[in-house]
Design an enzyme around this catalytic site. Structure first.
Site, short mmCIF file in Angstrom:
data_model
loop_
_atom_site.label_atom_id
_atom_site.label_comp_id
_atom_site.label_asym_id
_atom_site.label_seq_id
_atom_site.Cartn_x
_atom_site.Cartn_y
_atom_site.Cartn_z
N HIS A 1 172.89 65.23 22.75
CA HIS A 1 173.14 64.84 24.15
C HIS A 1 173.50 63.38 24.35
CE1 HIS A 1 171.78 68.58 26.14
NE2 HIS A 1 171.04 68.69 25.05
N LYS B 1 171.69 58.88 40.05
CA LYS B 1 171.44 59.20 38.64
C LYS B 1 170.47 58.17 38.11
CE LYS B 1 175.98 58.63 37.96
NZ LYS B 1 176.32 59.86 37.24
N ARG B 2 169.96 58.35 36.88
CA ARG B 2 169.10 57.33 36.32
C ARG B 2 169.80 55.97 36.33
NH1 ARG B 2 164.06 59.03 33.99
NH2 ARG B 2 163.92 56.91 33.19
N LYS C 1 175.64 53.28 32.86
CA LYS C 1 176.09 54.05 34.02
C LYS C 1 176.72 53.15 35.09
CE LYS C 1 172.63 57.71 33.29
NZ LYS C 1 173.37 58.98 33.11
N LYS D 1 177.71 68.85 40.18
CA LYS D 1 176.97 69.22 41.39
C LYS D 1 177.70 68.72 42.63
CE LYS D 1 172.91 69.03 38.52
NZ LYS D 1 171.90 68.14 37.92
#
Ligand code: 26V
Length: 796
Positions: A344, A532-533, A538, A644
């Site tokens: 992952h 998100k985290r 990110k 999503k």
């Protein structure tokens, strides 16, 4: 189940007086919730037992999904949806004067996961049941899930999440199925006429007690699977121990730091705990219904979600050799053919390594087996003349007195997959090229997916209803049918209704934010969302710098579009990750500054949503216009938030990373905004040791202003508070290419903002995103896992 509203109401009233000893009208919301849960559980249990019996009789292959995390959120709405009783229950309760939403509020989110990896496991459980695969989850029943996040003076503060405090009504404790797990001690090797046997002595025992949660299938009562979560207890003869003793500490708390390998002993204890307990119960069950242990790979698939359960490899070897008396070669064939592995992440700091001496001390027999696997693997590649020093170094399981779990997982399984096309290619070609030359047949891709039943049907009932009116109900079972919505692209009344649904969802979020955080936002504004985290890769920072730049332009009275923007952030930072926590503080400081600035005339608002979790996510995705997916290309393995948002008709503003690439391929360039460096470019820069960030800073006046604002008093904060961010960009040469992608990002953002104003064209883009989302259902992912890896017959 509850064939009519009247049947449900009668059953409900009867059950209520049975358990509470009073009339339902006088009950508390908690009692009313409990009653509903019991009614549902009674029904489920009938079919659950039947499924277990059928599985035993049919001897169908069973899939076990081993995951350290299952981020299941609330289960009541999930059972109502999947059992098809949502409407009967909601209307029935309403007649009794009970609001179903208030009952749903009673349930705590089961936050047994950090983020994408844990939520993926939960979505996969739903899809395995739906596809008719006997697929079960195996994990840990943490007493405390992921911490609850509070924002205090702009800072993240963590509080314990006590989800079990009032009891958890969806689980059934199975003490009779408990397993003893052995730690520490020593191994005595005995030679019996040339056959070695291994006796583990002087160990400490921990009792693993399973709690089972039923996993029901949408639209079918026949296949009810099990999520088995293990809880640590002192063994029966040691009940005198304090509950805080070593034994029960194992399942105490979920480690909240994804992407950082702490190397803590307790974490290793947890990993062995659920691996050993799970495998023991699988083998017991298998032996009850099958004759030959050699048949294991035909009847059992063990899938490991990342390397956290990679001890499955040596533990299964231990069971086969020490308990079943099989020789090494046969045990190895059975093990490799039974286990499959999903990677992952390629982030180097998240790759698990354990110190050899720690494993020897904690798990003496397991470390012997790992050392033997390592030795035989090295002999094997040498004998095949594959070895060169680089290959030896990169593929070794044991290196520098450390055990590398990814290498153990690759060597010990028959299938290795990444989670998006791009990630699988990077894994194969850049991260594990040596393994790819040795085992080219093992590598494959399984692009992630999400439960569209949870994140569209359940989270966005307005949109679900509109879709069903247009194309019928088929999309709920076959997500590809969403493609039939394409026919409505020129239907302006449909497009109008689509934006009305979005508007109502934005109002719903607006109300929630006002109620919980006292913030007022305008539902007519563009909702630009990044949830998100919080992590450097990110790039919540890139988004923040963008907002600062917009703010500066407005203050300068330069040109700016007349659309209002609400920038919404949400997500947790690992408690020990100082940089990420500073980013949260920065976003909140910016929100403070912008939200109270009268000059702005409400053109901008910034909101940091507290405690982002599955339930809050279900409020946010349906309300979004823009989906921010802006990781440094090559770093985000897939992303699932992107999917999503897409199902809910938001438009992606993203980098060519992870599954964004596949989303672009589905919707076409005109229905997505992709910007910035490509993964090849990023990987090349990394090879060359980076790029010149200072250059970007010096040659881009607008960018220079916002970076300087981090440290020049623009924010009235403690001195040097954001210095660490400033330094990451200029002193540490911007490892995540924030400055390099700044201009292309602003350009992409501006294009989307302009597009939003062209209402009908924007609505078409939203519609296209929904119509093309079908591929990203976890039903599709699971179908591929089954066809290529697990191979269970007679499924949907
Ligand atoms: C890593 C570690 C490292 C050791 C300590 C505890 C811990 C806990 C979690 C993790 C997970 C890191 C991997 C991960 O979450 N990957 C994410 O997986 C998603 C589902 O495949 C994917 O969509 C995201 O892109 C990827 O970052």
């Amino acid at each position: 189940m509850f064939k009519s509203q009247a049947i449900f109401q009668n059953a409900y009233k009867k059950k209520f007086s049975e358990i509470a000893g009073k009339k339902y009208e006088d009950g508390t919301a908690w009692e009313q919730y409990q009653t509903l849960v019991m009614l549902i559980m009674e029904q489920i249990k009938l079919n659950w037992n039947q499924t277990n019996c059928n599985n035993a009789v049919n001897k169908k292959k069973q899939v076990y999904y081993f995951s350290m995390e299952f981020l299941i959120g609330k289960l009541l709405p999930y059972y109502l949806t999947n059992l098809g009783i949502g409407e009967v229950v909601q209307k029935g309760l309403k007649v009794l004067g009970i609001d179903l939403d208030i009952l749903i509020d009673q349930e705590k989110d089961a936050g047994l996961g950090n983020g994408g990896l844990g939520r993926l496991a939960a979505c996969f459980l739903d899809s395995m049941a739906f596809m008719g695969i006997p697929g079960h989850g195996n994990g840990i029943r943490y007493q405390f899930g992921l911490f609850e996040q509070k924002i205090v003076n702009g800072f993240q503060v963590e509080a314990q999440e006590e989800w079990l405090k009032e009891g958890y009504p969806w689980e059934i404790k199975k003490p009779e199925k408990s397993v003893i797990i052995k730690y520490f001690g020593n191994v005595d090797t005995v030679n019996n006429n040339g056959k070695l046997t291994f006796i583990h002595e002087n160990y400490e025992s921990v009792l693993a007690v399973p709690y089972d949660v039923p996993i029901v299938s949408y639209d079918s009562n026949e296949n009810i699977n099990t999520l088995r979560l293990w809880c640590a207890e002192p063994p029966a003869d040691r009940q005198d121990y304090e509950p805080s003793c070593h034994q029960s500490a194992i399942s105490h708390v979920l480690y909240p730091d994804d992407f950082s390998q702490s190397g803590k002993q307790l974490r290793l204890e947890q990993e062995y705990f659920f691996v050993a307990a799970g495998l023991s119960s699988i083998i017991q069950h298998f032996k009850k219904h099958n004759n030959s242990i050699f048949d294991l790979p035909n009847k059992v698939a063990v899938h490991i979600n990342d390397t956290h359960p990679a001890l499955c490899v040596p533990e299964l070897m231990r069971i086969l050799i020490d308990e079943e008396g099989i020789d090494w070669e046969d045990a190895w064939d059975i093990t490799v053919n039974t286990i499959s592995y999903t990677n992952h992440t390629i982030m180097p700091e998240a790759l698990e390594k354990w110190q050899l001496h720690l494993v020897r001390y904690l798990l003496p027999r397991i470390s012997m087996i790992i050392e033997e696997i390592d030795k035989r693997f090295k002999q094997d590649i040498s004998s095949k003349n594959l070895a060169n020093s680089e290959l030896m170094r990169n593929t070794a399981i044991i290196w520098d007195d450390e055990i590398r779990m990814a290498n153990l997982a690759v060597i010990g399984s028959h299938s290795v997959n990444g989670v998006s096309k791009l990630h699988s290619e990077i894994l194969k070609n850049n991260v594990q090229p040596e393994f790819n030359t040795i085992y080219p047949h093992k590598y494959n891709n399984k692009t992630n997916g999400i439960s569209h039943r949870r994140f569209l049907m359940e989270a966005n009932p307005g949109l679900a209803e509109l879709i069903t009116q247009a194309i019928g109900e088929g999309w709920k079972k076959n997500s590809f049918e969403l493609n039939n919505l394409v026919a409505y692209k020129e239907d302006s009344s449909f497009l109008t209704r689509l934006s009305e649904v979005k508007f109502r969802n934005k109002c719903r979020l607006q109300e929630y934010l006002f109620k919980t955080q006292g913030i007022k936002i305008n539902p007519n504004a563009i909702f630009d969302v990044q949830v998100k985290r919080i992590h450097a890769y990110k790039r919540q920072l890139l988004n923040t710098l963008k907002i600062m730049d917009i703010y500066n332009l407005i203050k300068d009275h330069s040109h700016f579009t007349d659309v209002q923007h609400v920038f919404i952030f949400g997500g947790k930072a690992a408690p020990g990750y100082h940089y990420a926590k500073t980013i949260i503080k920065l976003i909140n400081a910016l929100a403070q500054k912008i939200n109270k600035d009268q000059d702005l005339n409400d053109q901008l608002k910034v909101v940091f949503v507290e405690n982002f979790n599955v339930s809050i996510a279900e409020l946010i995705y349906p309300a979004a216009d823009i989906s921010e997916q802006i990781s440094t290309a090559s770093r985000e393995a897939s992303g699932t938030g992107n999917m999503k948002f897409m199902f809910n008709g938001a438009v992606t503003l993203g980098t060519p990373d992870g599954a964004n690439v596949e989303i672009r391929n589905k919707v076409g360039d005109e229905n997505i905004e992709i910007f910035g460096l490509t993964s090849d470019e990023v990987i090349n820069y990394y090879r060359l040791g980076g790029y010149n960030a200072l250059n970007e800073y010096e040659n881009n006046p607008r960018l220079k202003i916002v970076i300087d604002q981090l440290v020049n008093g623009f924010f009235p904060d403690i001195e040097k508070e954001y210095q660490i961010i400033y330094n990451s960009l200029l002193e540490e040469n911007d490892q995540f290419f924030v400055l390099k992608d700044f201009n292309p990002y602003i350009e992409g953002f501006n294009k989307l903002s302009l597009h939003f104003k062209k209402t009908e064209s924007w609505q078409k883009t939203c519609l296209t995103n929904i119509a093309k989302a079908g591929y990203f259902s976890s039903d599709r992912s699971i179908k591929e896992y089954n066809q290529d890896i697990w191979r269970v017959d007679n499924t949907r």
